[in-house]
Enzyme design. Structure first.
Site, PDB file in Angstrom:
ATOM      1  N   ASP A  64       0.833  -1.187   0.000  1.00 52.27           N
ATOM      2  CA  ASP A  64       0.000   0.000   0.000  1.00 52.27           C
ATOM      3  C   ASP A  64       0.880   1.253   0.000  1.00 52.27           C
ATOM      4  O   ASP A  64       1.855   1.338   0.753  1.00 52.27           O
ATOM      5  CB  ASP A  64      -0.871  -0.031   1.260  1.00 52.27           C
TER       6      ASP A  64
ATOM      7  N   GLU B  98       1.516  -0.534  -5.031  1.00 55.06           N
ATOM      8  CA  GLU B  98       0.595   0.547  -5.351  1.00 55.06           C
ATOM      9  C   GLU B  98       1.495   1.768  -5.534  1.00 55.06           C
ATOM     10  O   GLU B  98       2.004   2.312  -4.547  1.00 55.06           O
ATOM     11  CB  GLU B  98      -0.409   0.774  -4.229  1.00 55.06           C
TER      12      GLU B  98
END
Length: 768
Positions: A403, A451
């Site tokens: 993330d 990401e």
């Protein structure tokens, strides 16, 4: 995202055996330094405690026989050795103090801003200097601190019956409150045995990724035993379902320990604020919420058993991990530099674990989700690498999706952010070195997915991660969404479509198509159904579909004029894009049955039946499920659709066909003017399977992004061959056999045959 030097730092350490009153032994060398955390020795007779802090001046370990609501049974002062505090405590001595069975523990720390005073006792201010000093230290011995290397955690900081968050806070109002009886404790466990079955080793480009929340996966599934729904054990029962669907990699939303034990159905939405679990409190511990067996050691064993079940069906297990911020939070009030939560990292060594503002008085945050972890610091890099290694080697995880991953490449510690993919001293480099990536063609290694963006300046790094890393490709998502849903308002050229369909070589040309994780939707946005059923987000609706805040305002969505059949057709196109594009396709849990959230595009806090996967599909949903599974089966059967290298456009075998040929609807070769003209909305391409390790002589794909019908002239299928239709996404073909079974494809014709592709539709053909 959610709401949202491998050489040890230790030098010589003194090994102290406290239990028997034996004085410190001779200094050990770095190679003999104890592992951080709490570990039984080989005979189970002693526990070695070790914790890192560069600024602490004293560290005590407090040991408990109960996790909650009781004072410690005994405490020991740890011995300092080059930034690591350690001690060996005998199990026999603990038993004499009433600690038998499960051992719970936490740390109390002193440092420059709160010096040790012999008169101090829990709840006093003896030794206090300041809540934060000029270097950013925030020591407070009244706060019991969770070990960052704990293998499991006893309970949440806040939970039913204990909702007083002030006990963890610093500042003039709260610094003297003792958190010890209520604070989460680490649990001492034997080492995990690593029995997770035989792991798949296929190329990432050959995988189909299924992104899902463990709790929502089976919480509503009546086929799962009631006490296992929403757990690792429940997820394990779905391995066969995923394999039959065509999934070869399940990507679990964060399962490292976060503050969510009480995160059950709440019609007021009050306790559902961590459903996605993007607020990690401990990077080694499987989250208890996802365990049917929450007893000490139960979550770890259950997680391993789940991995083994997936591996037995040839499915990789990928984990979504959050190393950009933690669940410890940040300032209670931005105007108050003193009041912060001290639960673990911050109380042990604030400047080591967190990026601070230039004056060291606050948290530096360029992600929008909390103070950044200080990934540039060597100790924090070690924590990240050590925890990933533990999940990989001991718990069987095959890969990780990071993330807000640019934070891993930060090259400065405090008051700034600057990303580098090449600097050897970043966490990004350390991760890649410690756990080498899986080769593009498959084999041993770890699947790494980034990401590649956050919210702050310099954090958008799509296409700029190291070799061996894959990335979520938002350009794929945005280009194809716009072409489907923004006809006439957003310019998309055939050339842009071609680039995305073939693996985005403009971004990943130095790597492989598998580096492009292609997705139409992800957890933090519309579902596949809602992408084509919603003009705008509707996040303020009442329970069980909301309310939620945040969420993107730029979705490239469209409700297809409110026509349900057109919405399903658009969704079929979205799934067909994924199945026929070079790269690594990712779908979200429930896409296969068109799960909808009534236009809530950020339900991070909605832990409700509406946000859990439904296992009672209506007829249209069942039809879409069949469509999805057959389409994915076709992708798996044809290597031409999942190349590990980029298409060359060359005839390697001189058989008259290239591995990839582009066509206009008239079967002519498009020139640059055609590719660059956003007024052209139709494109076709042929893949020569023989050039790409595929038994199929050829595959033909025709896409009509225009609103009206377009007649496509079919190209040469190869000598003695003709084209057979595998699927047409148009509404006229909707039904259980919309994707033909192998051998049941409809004969269409040979070179020069005209085939009408209806508006906003796609056709897939096979030469034979």
């Amino acid at each position: 995202m959610g709401r949202r030097t491998r050489g040890r730092l230790f030098a010589a350490l003194a090994c102290l055996t406290l239990a028997a009153g034996i004085p410190a032994g001779s200094a050990a060398q770095a190679d003999d330094a104890p592992r951080l955390g709490a570990h039984y020795d080989s005979g189970g007779d002693n526990i070695d405690f070790a914790v890192y802090s560069a600024a602490a001046t004293r560290m005590d370990v407090y040991v408990y026989s109960k996790a909650d609501g009781a004072a410690e049974n005994v405490s020991y002062q740890l011995n300092e050795g080059d930034d690591v505090f350690s001690a060996t405590v005998s199990v026999a001595d603990l038993a004499e103090h009433g600690v038998t069975g499960t051992v719970y523990y936490g740390y109390r720390a002193w440092g420059p801003n709160w010096t040790y005073d012999a008169t101090w006792k829990p709840g006093s201010s003896a030794g206090f200097q300041s809540d934060v000093d000029a270097d950013g230290n925030r020591f407070d011995p009244n706060k019991l601190l969770l070990d960052p290397y704990a293998r499991e955690v006893s309970h949440d900081p806040l939970r039913p019956g204990m909702t007083d968050k002030t006990i963890y806070a610093s500042g003039p109002k709260y610094r003297d409150i003792d958190s010890g009886p209520q604070a989460p404790k680490g649990i001492v466990l034997p080492d995990a045995d690593g029995d997770t079955g035989t792991a798949p080793t296929g190329a990432l480009a050959a995988d189909v990724i299924y992104e899902v929340n463990v709790r929502g996966f089976t919480k509503s599934d009546p086929s799962v035993p009631a006490d296992e729904r929403g757990t690792f054990a429940g997820a394990a029962t779905k391995a066969g379902y995923l394999a039959d669907l065509g999934v070869s990699a399940v990507e679990l939303l964060p399962v490292q320990d976060g503050p969510n034990d009480g995160n059950d159905i709440d019609p007021n939405g009050a306790s559902g604020d961590n459903y996605w679990n993007y607020a990690t409190l401990n990077y080694f511990s499987p989250d208890r919420r996802y365990a049917a067996d929450r007893s000490p050691g139960g979550p770890t064993k259950e997680f391993q058993a789940m991995v083994k079940a997936f591996h037995a069906r040839g499915i990789k297990v990928l984990m979504d991990v959050v190393y950009n911020h933690s669940g410890e939070g940040y300032a209670w009030d931005t105007s108050d530099k003193n009041t912060y939560n001290l639960e673990s990292f911050r109380g042990l060594d604030n400047p080591t674990y967190y990026s601070l503002t230039a004056d060291r008085q606050g948290s530096y945050d360029n992600t929008g989700v909390g103070g950044n972890l200080n990934t540039r610091n060597p100790a924090t890099r070690d924590l990240i690498v050590d925890s990933l290694t533990y999940w990989r080697q001991s718990l069987g995880v095959d890969g990780f999706r990071h993330d807000l991953a640019p934070i891993l490449g930060n090259t400065c510690q405090h008051g700034c952010f600057k990303y580098s993919k090449d600097d050897p001293d970043t966490a990004l480099a350390a991760i890649t070195k410690a756990l080498p990536p899986r080769p593009a063609a498959g084999g041993d290694g770890t699947d790494w997915i980034a990401e590649p963006w956050a919210l702050g300046d310099g954090t958008y790094q799509v296409g700029n991660f190291p070799s061996g890393w894959a990335e979520w490709n938002d350009k794929y998502r945005d280009t194809l969404r716009a072409d489907q849903n923004k006809l006439g308002t957003t310019a998309v050229t055939p050339g842009q479509l071609a680039t995305r369909f073939t693996g985005s070589s403009d971004l990943y040309g130095g790597r492989s198509p598998g580096a492009s994780v292609n997705f139409m939707v992800a957890h933090d946005g519309f579902t596949l159904h809602d992408l084509y059923a919603c003009d705008d987000k509707n996040n303020g609706q009442s329970w069980p579909y909301g309310p939620s805040d945040g969420g993107s305002d730029n979705n490239n969505s469209w409700d297809q004029g409110g026509d349900a059949a057109a919405q399903r057709q658009a969704a079929r196109n979205g799934m067909a894009f994924l199945a026929t594009s070079a790269g690594t396709p990712m779908m979200t849990g429930g896409d296969e049955t068109l799960r909808g959230m009534r236009c809530n595009n950020n339900p991070y806090n909605v832990d409700s039946s509406a946000n859990w996967l439904s296992w009672s599909p209506d007829p249209d949903q069942s039809t879409f499920d069949t469509y999805t599974s057959r389409l994915l089966a076709f992708r798996h059967a044809h290597p031409a659709l999942r190349p590990t290298g980029f298409y060359t456009g060359k005839d390697e075998d001189e058989d008259g066909l290239d591995d990839l040929d582009w066509f206009t609807p008239r079967a002519t070769t498009p020139d640059d003017a055609y590719f660059d003209d956003a007024d052209n909305h139709a494109l076709a391409w042929r893949l020569d399977g023989s050039e790409l390790g595929d038994d199929a002589a050829g595959l033909y794909i025709g896409y009509n992004g225009w609103s009206g019908d377009v007649d496509f002239t079919l190209p040469d299928p190869g000598a003695g061959k003709q084209w057979y239709r595998v699927t047409d996404t148009a509404s006229w073909a909707e039904g259980p056999d919309q994707v033909a079974k192998p051998g049941a494809e409809a004969a269409i014709g040979g070179q020069g045959t005209s085939y009408t592709v209806h508006g906003r539709s796609m056709v897939l053909m096979l030469a034979k």
